[in-house]
Design a protein around this motif. Structure first.
Motif, PDB file in Angstrom:
ATOM      1  N   LEU A  77       2.077   6.423   6.940  1.00 55.12           N
ATOM      2  CA  LEU A  77       1.760   5.314   6.426  1.00 55.12           C
ATOM      3  C   LEU A  77       0.231   4.985   7.279  1.00 55.12           C
ATOM      4  N   TYR A  95      -4.622   6.021   1.390  1.00 59.96           N
ATOM      5  CA  TYR A  95      -3.470   5.703   0.418  1.00 59.96           C
ATOM      6  C   TYR A  95      -3.600   6.020  -0.802  1.00 59.96           C
ATOM      7  N   ARG A 116       0.675  -1.133   0.013  1.00 60.00           N
ATOM      8  CA  ARG A 116       0.132  -0.043  -0.174  1.00 60.00           C
ATOM      9  C   ARG A 116       0.884   1.265  -0.060  1.00 60.00           C
ATOM     10  N   GLU A 134      -2.553   0.461  -4.202  1.00 60.57           N
ATOM     11  CA  GLU A 134      -2.202  -0.673  -3.828  1.00 60.57           C
ATOM     12  C   GLU A 134      -1.554  -1.701  -4.942  1.00 60.57           C
ATOM     13  N   TYR A 141       1.621   5.208   0.288  1.00 59.93           N
ATOM     14  CA  TYR A 141       0.739   6.518   1.103  1.00 59.93           C
ATOM     15  C   TYR A 141       1.641   7.638   0.591  1.00 59.93           C
TER      16      TYR A 141
END
Length: 118
Positions: A77, A81, A70, A84, A72
């Motif tokens: 974090l 986000y 993922r 992915e 960000y």
């Protein structure tokens, strides 16, 4: 003529049996060696995405194929986000155990069951 055919049949059968046995023994000796589990970390995702603010996540613990990196926008974090991407588990195995290592889940219904083999 019947004895000749029987003799040929016996010889052919014997030859095939020995070929089958040697093939089986060769396959048995070439069985995959389990190397160990995978250590999926933030560095794993950094190496695969070339992004700094990234972390591995499991979307569904009952699905071995639900691992993602993922990405960000900030170093926190967490929260929203950007996107992915999937994790190449074989690349993880190669980085941990060297060239020729490959991955396979022991249970496709368990995200934590991945193992490396050679």
């Amino acid at each position: 003529m019947t004895n000749k055919i029987r003799t040929i049949f016996v010889l052919c059968f014997s030859a095939l049996s020995s070929i089958s046995a040697s093939t089986f023994m060769a396959q048995e000796s070439q069985a995959a060696q389990r190397l160990g589990g995978l250590n999926i970390t933030q560095d794993t995702c950094r190496a695969q995405t070339y992004v700094f603010y990234v972390k591995p996540v499991v979307l569904n613990s009952k699905d071995a194929y639900s691992w993602r990196c993922r990405v960000y926008p900030l170093p926190v974090l967490s929260g929203p986000y950007l996107y992915e991407t999937g994790i190449d588990m074989t690349k993880v195995c190669e980085s941990q155990y060297g060239r020729g290592a490959y991955s396979s889940p022991m249970n496709t219904k368990d995200a934590y069951s991945w193992q490396c083999y050679r």
